[in-house]
Design a protein around this motif. Structure first.
Motif, PDB file in Angstrom:
ATOM      1  N   ILE A 177       9.178   6.081  -0.258  1.00 46.00           N
ATOM      2  CA  ILE A 177       9.089   5.057   0.778  1.00 46.00           C
ATOM      3  C   ILE A 177       7.683   5.038   1.375  1.00 46.00           C
ATOM      4  CG2 ILE A 177       9.852   4.474   3.113  1.00 46.00           C
ATOM      5  CD1 ILE A 177      12.627   5.457   2.294  1.00 46.00           C
ATOM      6  N   VAL A 178       7.183   6.221   1.705  1.00 48.55           N
ATOM      7  CA  VAL A 178       5.866   6.287   2.337  1.00 48.55           C
ATOM      8  C   VAL A 178       4.776   5.937   1.331  1.00 48.55           C
ATOM      9  CG1 VAL A 178       4.276   7.790   3.564  1.00 48.55           C
ATOM     10  CG2 VAL A 178       6.709   7.959   4.004  1.00 48.55           C
ATOM     11  N   ALA A 179       5.008   6.295   0.074  1.00 49.70           N
ATOM     12  CA  ALA A 179       3.953   6.079  -0.936  1.00 49.70           C
ATOM     13  C   ALA A 179       3.903   4.644  -1.425  1.00 49.70           C
ATOM     14  CB  ALA A 179       4.185   7.006  -2.121  1.00 49.70           C
ATOM     15  N   GLU A 180       4.887   3.859  -1.041  1.00 47.28           N
ATOM     16  CA  GLU A 180       4.990   2.527  -1.638  1.00 47.28           C
ATOM     17  C   GLU A 180       3.715   1.701  -1.479  1.00 47.28           C
ATOM     18  OE1 GLU A 180       8.226   0.073  -0.275  1.00 47.28           O
ATOM     19  OE2 GLU A 180       8.257  -0.790  -2.279  1.00 47.28           O
ATOM     20  N   GLY A 181       3.186   1.695  -0.270  1.00 48.48           N
ATOM     21  CA  GLY A 181       1.983   0.912  -0.030  1.00 48.48           C
ATOM     22  C   GLY A 181       0.805   1.428  -0.837  1.00 48.48           C
ATOM     23  N   LEU A 182       0.664   2.757  -0.879  1.00 49.40           N
ATOM     24  CA  LEU A 182      -0.446   3.346  -1.625  1.00 49.40           C
ATOM     25  C   LEU A 182      -0.365   2.953  -3.096  1.00 49.40           C
ATOM     26  CD1 LEU A 182      -0.448   6.863   0.015  1.00 49.40           C
ATOM     27  CD2 LEU A 182      -2.198   5.118   0.230  1.00 49.40           C
ATOM     28  N   ARG A 183       0.848   2.982  -3.623  1.00 48.36           N
ATOM     29  CA  ARG A 183       1.016   2.611  -5.030  1.00 48.36           C
ATOM     30  C   ARG A 183       0.679   1.143  -5.219  1.00 48.36           C
ATOM     31  NH1 ARG A 183       6.007   6.107  -5.527  1.00 48.36           N
ATOM     32  NH2 ARG A 183       5.142   8.048  -6.335  1.00 48.36           N
ATOM     33  N   ALA A 184       1.161   0.303  -4.302  1.00 48.66           N
ATOM     34  CA  ALA A 184       0.947  -1.133  -4.453  1.00 48.66           C
ATOM     35  C   ALA A 184      -0.535  -1.466  -4.385  1.00 48.66           C
ATOM     36  CB  ALA A 184       1.712  -1.891  -3.381  1.00 48.66           C
ATOM     37  N   GLN A 185      -1.264  -0.702  -3.582  1.00 54.77           N
ATOM     38  CA  GLN A 185      -2.684  -0.992  -3.430  1.00 54.77           C
ATOM     39  C   GLN A 185      -3.520  -0.236  -4.451  1.00 54.77           C
ATOM     40  OE1 GLN A 185      -4.057  -3.168  -1.411  1.00 54.77           O
ATOM     41  NE2 GLN A 185      -2.260  -3.730  -0.237  1.00 54.77           N
ATOM     42  N   GLY A 186      -2.863   0.487  -5.351  1.00 57.16           N
ATOM     43  CA  GLY A 186      -3.599   1.234  -6.376  1.00 57.16           C
ATOM     44  C   GLY A 186      -4.385   2.398  -5.809  1.00 57.16           C
ATOM     45  N   ALA A 218      -2.867   5.371  -5.103  1.00 53.83           N
ATOM     46  CA  ALA A 218      -1.968   6.519  -5.152  1.00 53.83           C
ATOM     47  C   ALA A 218      -2.662   7.778  -5.669  1.00 53.83           C
ATOM     48  CB  ALA A 218      -0.757   6.195  -6.023  1.00 53.83           C
ATOM     49  N   GLY A 219      -3.527   7.634  -6.649  1.00 57.09           N
ATOM     50  CA  GLY A 219      -4.203   8.815  -7.192  1.00 57.09           C
ATOM     51  C   GLY A 219      -3.258   9.693  -7.979  1.00 57.09           C
ATOM     52  N   LYS A 220      -3.669  10.947  -8.164  1.00 56.97           N
ATOM     53  CA  LYS A 220      -2.857  11.872  -8.955  1.00 56.97           C
ATOM     54  C   LYS A 220      -1.613  12.261  -8.165  1.00 56.97           C
ATOM     55  CE  LYS A 220      -6.549  14.038 -11.626  1.00 56.97           C
ATOM     56  NZ  LYS A 220      -7.726  14.231 -10.764  1.00 56.97           N
ATOM     57  N   PRO A 221      -0.522  12.612  -8.874  1.00 52.33           N
ATOM     58  CA  PRO A 221       0.723  12.918  -8.178  1.00 52.33           C
ATOM     59  C   PRO A 221       0.569  13.989  -7.102  1.00 52.33           C
ATOM     60  CG  PRO A 221       1.109  12.746 -10.515  1.00 52.33           C
ATOM     61  CD  PRO A 221      -0.362  12.604 -10.325  1.00 52.33           C
ATOM     62  N   ASP A 222      -0.170  15.062  -7.379  1.00 47.69           N
ATOM     63  CA  ASP A 222      -0.232  16.124  -6.368  1.00 47.69           C
ATOM     64  C   ASP A 222      -1.087  15.703  -5.172  1.00 47.69           C
ATOM     65  OD1 ASP A 222      -2.139  16.123  -8.289  1.00 47.69           O
ATOM     66  OD2 ASP A 222      -2.684  18.227  -8.040  1.00 47.69           O
ATOM     67  N   GLN A 223      -2.116  14.896  -5.436  1.00 48.49           N
ATOM     68  CA  GLN A 223      -2.911  14.379  -4.316  1.00 48.49           C
ATOM     69  C   GLN A 223      -2.054  13.480  -3.428  1.00 48.49           C
ATOM     70  OE1 GLN A 223      -6.072  12.279  -6.176  1.00 48.49           O
ATOM     71  NE2 GLN A 223      -7.356  14.090  -6.413  1.00 48.49           N
ATOM     72  N   LEU A 224      -1.292  12.615  -4.116  1.00 47.45           N
ATOM     73  CA  LEU A 224      -0.446  11.677  -3.387  1.00 47.45           C
ATOM     74  C   LEU A 224       0.535  12.440  -2.514  1.00 47.45           C
ATOM     75  CD1 LEU A 224       0.488   8.701  -3.031  1.00 47.45           C
ATOM     76  CD2 LEU A 224       2.088   9.111  -4.871  1.00 47.45           C
ATOM     77  N   ARG A 225       1.112  13.481  -3.094  1.00 49.56           N
ATOM     78  CA  ARG A 225       2.104  14.257  -2.361  1.00 49.56           C
ATOM     79  C   ARG A 225       1.485  14.924  -1.136  1.00 49.56           C
ATOM     80  NH1 ARG A 225       7.286  15.461  -3.686  1.00 49.56           N
ATOM     81  NH2 ARG A 225       7.955  17.401  -2.736  1.00 49.56           N
ATOM     82  N   ALA A 226       0.290  15.426  -1.332  1.00 45.92           N
ATOM     83  CA  ALA A 226      -0.396  16.075  -0.214  1.00 45.92           C
ATOM     84  C   ALA A 226      -0.669  15.057   0.894  1.00 45.92           C
ATOM     85  CB  ALA A 226      -1.696  16.697  -0.692  1.00 45.92           C
ATOM     86  N   ARG A 227      -1.083  13.863   0.472  1.00 48.23           N
ATOM     87  CA  ARG A 227      -1.385  12.807   1.446  1.00 48.23           C
ATOM     88  C   ARG A 227      -0.118  12.420   2.233  1.00 48.23           C
ATOM     89  NH1 ARG A 227      -3.439   9.897   4.980  1.00 48.23           N
ATOM     90  NH2 ARG A 227      -3.610   7.650   4.810  1.00 48.23           N
ATOM     91  N   ILE A 228       0.998  12.315   1.510  1.00 47.28           N
ATOM     92  CA  ILE A 228       2.235  11.926   2.188  1.00 47.28           C
ATOM     93  C   ILE A 228       2.680  13.030   3.139  1.00 47.28           C
ATOM     94  CG2 ILE A 228       4.650  11.324   1.830  1.00 47.28           C
ATOM     95  CD1 ILE A 228       3.733  10.211  -0.891  1.00 47.28           C
ATOM     96  N   ALA A 229       2.549  14.277   2.681  1.00 45.75           N
ATOM     97  CA  ALA A 229       2.930  15.395   3.545  1.00 45.75           C
ATOM     98  C   ALA A 229       2.098  15.360   4.822  1.00 45.75           C
ATOM     99  CB  ALA A 229       2.739  16.711   2.808  1.00 45.75           C
TER     100      ALA A 229
END
Lengths: 694, 465
Positions: free
Chosen positions: A462-471, A473-484
């Motif tokens: 849910i939180v990552a949705e915007g990041l993904r839509a805007q391209g 998101a980056g690497k999965p672990d980076q994304l996860r860290a950002r969401i955390a």
């Protein structure tokens, strides 16, 4: 009233739902007394068992629910012992009930006259032959205009406030001695709420009935109640006369409720919050039910159940420390001593967003060819501007178009005319990919935390949705860290990542929604009533969070709300909207202190304020808001305006710009001399102005 | 020599479907919100009981979907295409009588001129060629049948005990607890968990019934024979596959169109909505049976003209079956499409879709990520509810001769060929009864299962109870 005889006496009422070990006990030992002609307010947050108490009184518990123990004596008659046939006579007879949602409480295929007549026939057999007279009398007594004609109308032809009046008429048909009103005004606008509360008070004076008013709103209690009982986790923790309660609430929970109310006096400070959340009704308690969340909890609180202690005349508190003076000296209405770091308003900069001549019209189509026969002018020429790091509140009643403004800014609805400039760049021409990219700068937080998240997505997605839509998101672990990190920013633990929305409470969900909005580093967040679905103590948490985030990140908020108290606490500027147009706009202190537009005045007057002795006589605004498809000619507000003059019926007032940045659209602004408006400058107590053609 | 596998079109689609379901199960295992409603289904008594009955049907259907070219004893291909089920049930398949015989009878149903050994001609009911052929002349068939029944029941019980032990072992391994402990759980049941006692009773009934009928069917015609002397029990079992194919593949065929169009109509609105609505209202107003009749007759003509394209009778019949699924799908997608449009119309206004839009998420991503998962329950409920309707539709269509190929075993064909015999005196009732019974059990199980699925998935029902 304190010496009138007792009408209803409830002793040790326990309600259980389910059987055996799994049984839930939403009401667990409620004691109360209601005297004749008295209004007793049952105050509490959602889930504390106040509605269940009312249903137990009516013996209308949901399937599986039963009164486990306790006595209910209505005028000496024990209600739990009545056989069902006799109980049916009591319901709607001596006990009337009105519900929160007038929209669904009336049958849409019966005229309101028939629905009231049904109640009349049941309770007044002598009128059964020709109930019409009595129906009209009832409708007149609840202040419905033109009752002869209205009896033959269907519920959809009435507004929400009128429907609630009809519900009250039905409840009155049996000439009840006790009226149970379960959140009777929660679904209504403030001006209508004031009308309904006045009506209840007037009826009470006429008929001498008692009212059990169930509410979560301290303001409503202050307006309407004689006595108040604060409910927490299935018990009444404090009962007092209304005046005494607002002067000197003793239970720590009651005090916290006061402290978490947003008010203008608390601007720049954090609101007090109650730690933790309401305990589950499944829980069994050994000690005080509030101990886990109480700042004062001490040795006896955990192991020993506190008893009701009388601290003053007719003022009982269920607390071990009730009689001790309050050490923290945080009396009701006083301020949390820990100030947040900024009371200062950020300096005014170049506008972050400018809205010019925004119009949103929805065509009304009819006929075979779907031709446009009219326009619903939801938004009709709105001008606003907001600087970075500041909060602009947009207030108005439901249906005035404030949500539409928010959606039109985001281009979730295509505006009919006008433009929105974000940092000087117009959004009107954008479409497709360019628009999608630009959308990152503006985010929205919705009112209902339950429908604003896809129930089938984990929080991380849910939180990552915007990041993904805007391209981004980056690497999965980076994304996860950002969401955390985002979750941590809104005060949620990292474990929340893989859980689903339904596992969170309303306040936590609202935090997730805020984290989702923050993910794209927006410059503007449109908050569409983000706290109106939340309890007071949770609202305080969310308001604190929004304030902190604004200070850290310099985000601008467009805060759409109907709650004046929140506006006075949070916003720097306020715009009052009526029927698609801004009628008054300016710095929040000025507008709330000295409103110039009669509508702003009426809104402020109608808003209930949680203070003692608020039983002031005031004139509630009459009537309902007209439909935006057929706004009245001239000034839109003139049919309801107490100050209306012939001129108001003819032309819509030009917008006048005052020097302090205030704008008002009124021919006869309050506090200004009639013949000098708009004309000579410098004669008034109000700052000078210059007229502007608008 | 290994016989050569033949993969018919419907076989391929069936195994694709099974693979899809298995993949989804693997995916859903780790996702609690996807599992939760299914757990609720298997925790209801009705749900789990009907599921077991369905499994029994599916097992027969799957066995009947592995086809290969038949070989005779020397390994020479006979040109026939047989299925694994045919191989298992070959005693039923090969023992053909002359014409009608009643269930478990030893004699034909019609009198014939029989030449006695001494050269005279007697008009009597002739002895069946295969049924009870192991009996010594004169011994009573009924005793032998009772013996077979008991043997079968005993075998069934043994099998059941084996299955129960296996189940307990599996559970013990999964839970990491003792075997006996799990046995106790299985037999006493646990309020929170799957109603194991129901599972055991259902399994026991099916296994005992199955083994007993198998014992009897090997030596007698359990449900009699039809006009050409074929075993009716065998026909009824073979029809299971046809029913399942029609019930599942049809919905599979219609699903993509209904999903995409329905969601698009509701989500986009405007002229897209108008167009799609126009399309399905038009389709809906064509009488379905006429459309099916026209399509099937055209296909027949085409197949007759291009007979060389089909390697065997089975392939030809299979093509017709698949085509029937297609045409049934074309006529039945509109209902689901309309439901989905309504739901998408509602979902589109929800805050999370608006929030996604405001973050710049593309329309088709929203359709896939927000709309599709949230209409999933409608799709599932519709599919399960439609299944039984389609099985019945096949029977009706075959009855009026526009259904499956006459050479395909199906309940509809069985009823069709048996209907004239209803007017006979004495009545030939067993064909009709057998097909009805098999169909009834399947449709009842499917309907009960659909109810359980709806109770678990429909959010409007979720708060009740």
């Amino acid at each position: 009233m304190s010496d009138s005889p007792i009408l209803l006496r409830v002793r040790g009422l326990c309600v259980a739902i389910g059987e055996g070990e799994d049984a839930v006990r939403p009401v667990d030992g409620v004691d109360m007394e209601i005297r004749r002609g008295e209004t007793f307010a049952l105050l509490g947050e959602s889930g504390c068992g106040k509605s269940m108490t009312a249903l137990a009184l009516m013996r209308l518990l949901p399937p599986g629910g039963r009164i486990q123990s306790g006595e209910i004596l209505l005028d000496g008659v024990s209600l739990p012992d009545l056989i069902e046939r006799d109980m049916r006579r009591e319901r709607g007879g001596r006990i009337g009930m009105i519900f929160q949602e007038p929209m669904t409480s009336l049958n849409p295929v019966m005229t309101i006259g028939e629905q009231i007549a049904e109640a009349v026939r049941l309770h007044e057999p002598e009128q059964a032959r020709n109930p019409r007279l009595r129906v009209i009398e009832l409708l007149r007594s609840v202040g419905l205009p033109d009752p002869e004609r209205r009896t033959d109308e269907y519920p959809h032809q009435l507004s929400g406030g009128m429907k609630q009046r009809v519900m009250i008429a039905i409840a009155l048909a049996g000439r009840p001695s006790l009226l149970i009103a379960d959140e009777p005004t929660t679904a209504l606008d403030v001006t209508i709420q004031a009308q309904v509360l006045d009506l209840l008070k007037g009826l009470q004076r006429q008929t001498g009935m008692s009212v059990l008013l169930i509410t979560h709103d301290l303001g409503v209690v202050a307006e309407a109640a004689d006595r108040v009982g604060v409910m927490y986790a299935g018990q009444i923790v404090e009962t007092a006369d209304c005046g005494e309660f607002f002067r000197d609430a003793r239970h720590p929970y009651s005090r916290k409720l006061f402290q978490s109310l947003p008010e203008s006096r608390k601007r720049g400070r954090r609101l007090a919050v109650i730690k933790g959340s309401v305990p589950s009704p499944r829980r069994r308690f050994d000690g005080c039910r509030f101990a886990d969340r109480c700042d004062r909890a001490g040795e006896p609180c955990q192991g020993q159940v506190p008893l009701c202690t009388l601290v003053a005349m007719r003022h009982a508190v269920r607390c071990h420390f009730a009689e001790e003076p309050d050490l923290s000296a945080t009396g009701p209405g006083s301020i949390d001593p820990t100030p947040a770091d900024a009371g200062r308003n950020p300096p005014v900069q170049a506008p972050l967003i400018e809205i010019k001549g925004l119009r949103v019209h929805f065509p009304i189509r009819a006929g075979l060819l779907r031709r446009t026969v009219g326009q619903v002018r939801a938004v009709d020429g709105v001008e606003l501007s907001l600087a970075a790091g500041r909060t602009l509140a947009l207030v108005g009643e439901s249906g005035c178009g404030k949500t539409t403004v928010g959606k039109a800014i985001l281009r979730l609805i295509r505006p009919t005319a006008g433009e929105v400039l974000l940092q000087g760049e117009s959004l009107a021409g954008l479409s497709g990919a360019a628009l999608r990219k630009r959308r990152a700068d503006m985010q929205i937080v919705f009112q209902d935390p339950y429908s604003s998240m896809n129930p089938r997505m984990p929080v991380a997605d849910i939180v990552a949705e915007g990041l993904r839509a805007q391209g981004k998101a980056g690497k999965p672990d980076q994304l996860r860290a950002r969401i955390a990190q985002l979750l941590q920013q809104v005060g949620l633990p990292e474990e929340a990542l893989d859980r689903f929305p339904h596992e969170f409470s309303g306040g936590q969900r609202q935090r997730i929604a805020i984290a989702r909005a923050l993910a794209l580093d927006p410059k503007l967040i449109i908050c569409d009533e983000p706290t109106s679905a939340l309890d007071v103590s949770v609202q305080a948490q969310i308001l604190n969070l929004l304030k902190d985030l604004q200070q850290q990140l310099g985000i601008g908020y467009l805060f759409i709300t109907h709650n004046i108290a929140v506006v006075s606490y949070l916003a720097q500027e306020v715009a009052v909207m009526y029927l698609g147009r801004i009628v008054e706009c300016g710095p929040v202190e000025a507008v709330l202190e000295t409103p110039l537009h009669p509508y702003s005045r009426a809104l402020l007057d109608s808003a209930p304020i949680a203070e003692a002795n608020r039983h002031v006589e005031r004139q509630p605004l009459q009537g309902d808001m007209p439909s935006p498809s057929a706004p009245p000619p001239g000034c839109h507000f003139h049919p309801r305006c107490p100050k209306a003059q012939p001129l108001c019926r003819e032309t819509y007032p030009k917008e006048s710009l005052l020097e302090s940045g205030r704008r008002v659209s009124c021919h006869f602004p309050l506090g200004l001399v009639l013949d000098s408006w708009p004309g000579r400058v410098g004669m008034y107590s109000c700052p000078p102005f210059r007229g502007r053609t608008g | 020599m290994m016989p050569e596998l033949v993969i018919l079109w419907t076989d391929a689609l069936i195994f694709l479907l099974v693979a899809g379901i298995l993949l989804f199960a693997g995916y859903a295992r780790r996702r609690e919100p996807l599992c939760a409603p299914w757990r609720k289904v298997v925790r209801s008594r009705v749900g789990v009981a009907s599921l077991i009955v369905l499994f029994a049907y599916v097992a027969v259907g799957l066995l009947d979907s592995v086809h290969f070219r038949a070989q005779d004893a020397k390994g020479v291909e006979t040109g026939e295409v047989l299925s694994l089920f045919d191989r298992i049930a070959s005693p039923l398949r090969t023992r053909q009588e002359k014409t009608y015989s009643a269930p478990l009878a030893l004699h034909l149903y019609a009198k014939e001129n029989i030449e006695t050994p001494d050269g005279n001609t007697v008009r009597d009911y002739p002895r069946l060629e295969h049924a009870g052929s192991h009996l010594a002349t004169g011994s009573a068939a009924i005793l032998d049948q009772a013996r077979l029944l008991l043997v079968g029941a005993f075998e069934g019980l043994l099998l059941w005990a084996g299955v129960v032990a296996l189940l307990a072992g599996l559970l013990a391994w999964r839970e990491g607890s003792g075997f006996l402990q799990q046995m106790e759980v299985l037999f006493t049941g646990d309020e929170e968990d799957i109603p194991w006692t129901t599972v055991l009773v259902m399994l026991g009934m099916i296994l005992v019934l199955g083994a007993a009928s198998w014992q009897l069917a090997q030596h007698y015609h359990l449900l009699g024979t039809d006009k050409v002397g074929e075993d009716v029990f065998y026909q009824a079992l073979k029809s299971i596959r046809t029913g399942l194919v029609i019930g599942t593949l049809t919905t599979l065929v219609m699903l993509p169109a209904a999903l995409l169009l329905g969601m698009m109509a509701g989500y986009f609105g405007g002229w897209i909505d108008d167009l799609i609505q126009y399309l399905y209202t038009t389709l809906n107003s064509i009488p379905g049976v006429l459309l099916i009749a026209a399509a099937v007759l055209m296909l027949n003509l085409h197949m007759d003209n291009h007979a060389e394209q089909f390697g065997s009778v089975q392939e030809r019949a299979d093509m017709r079956l698949l085509f029937l699924c297609l045409i049934l799908g074309v006529t039945s997608w509109t209902g689901l499409c309309r439901l989905l449009r309504g739901e998408a119309l509602k979902l589109r206004e929800l805050d999370y879709v608006q929030a996604a839009l405001s973050m710049g998420v593309g329309h088709f991503t929203i359709l896939a990520r927000h709309i599709l998962p949230n209409v999933g329950y409608i799709v599932l409920i519709t599919l399960v509810l439609d299944f039984s309707g389609l099985v019945l539709a096949e029977a009706v269509l075959s009855y009026v001769n526009i259904g499956v190929d006459p050479t395909t075993y199906s309940w509809g064909n069985m009823i069709n060929s048996a209907r004239l015999e209803m007017a006979r005196e004495p009545v030939v009732w067993w064909s009709l009864l057998a097909s009805m019974m098999f169909m009834f059990i399947l449709v009842l199980a499917a309907n009960l299962f659909a109810d359980a699925v709806r109770d678990a998935f429909d959010p409007r029902l979720r708060n009740e109870r």
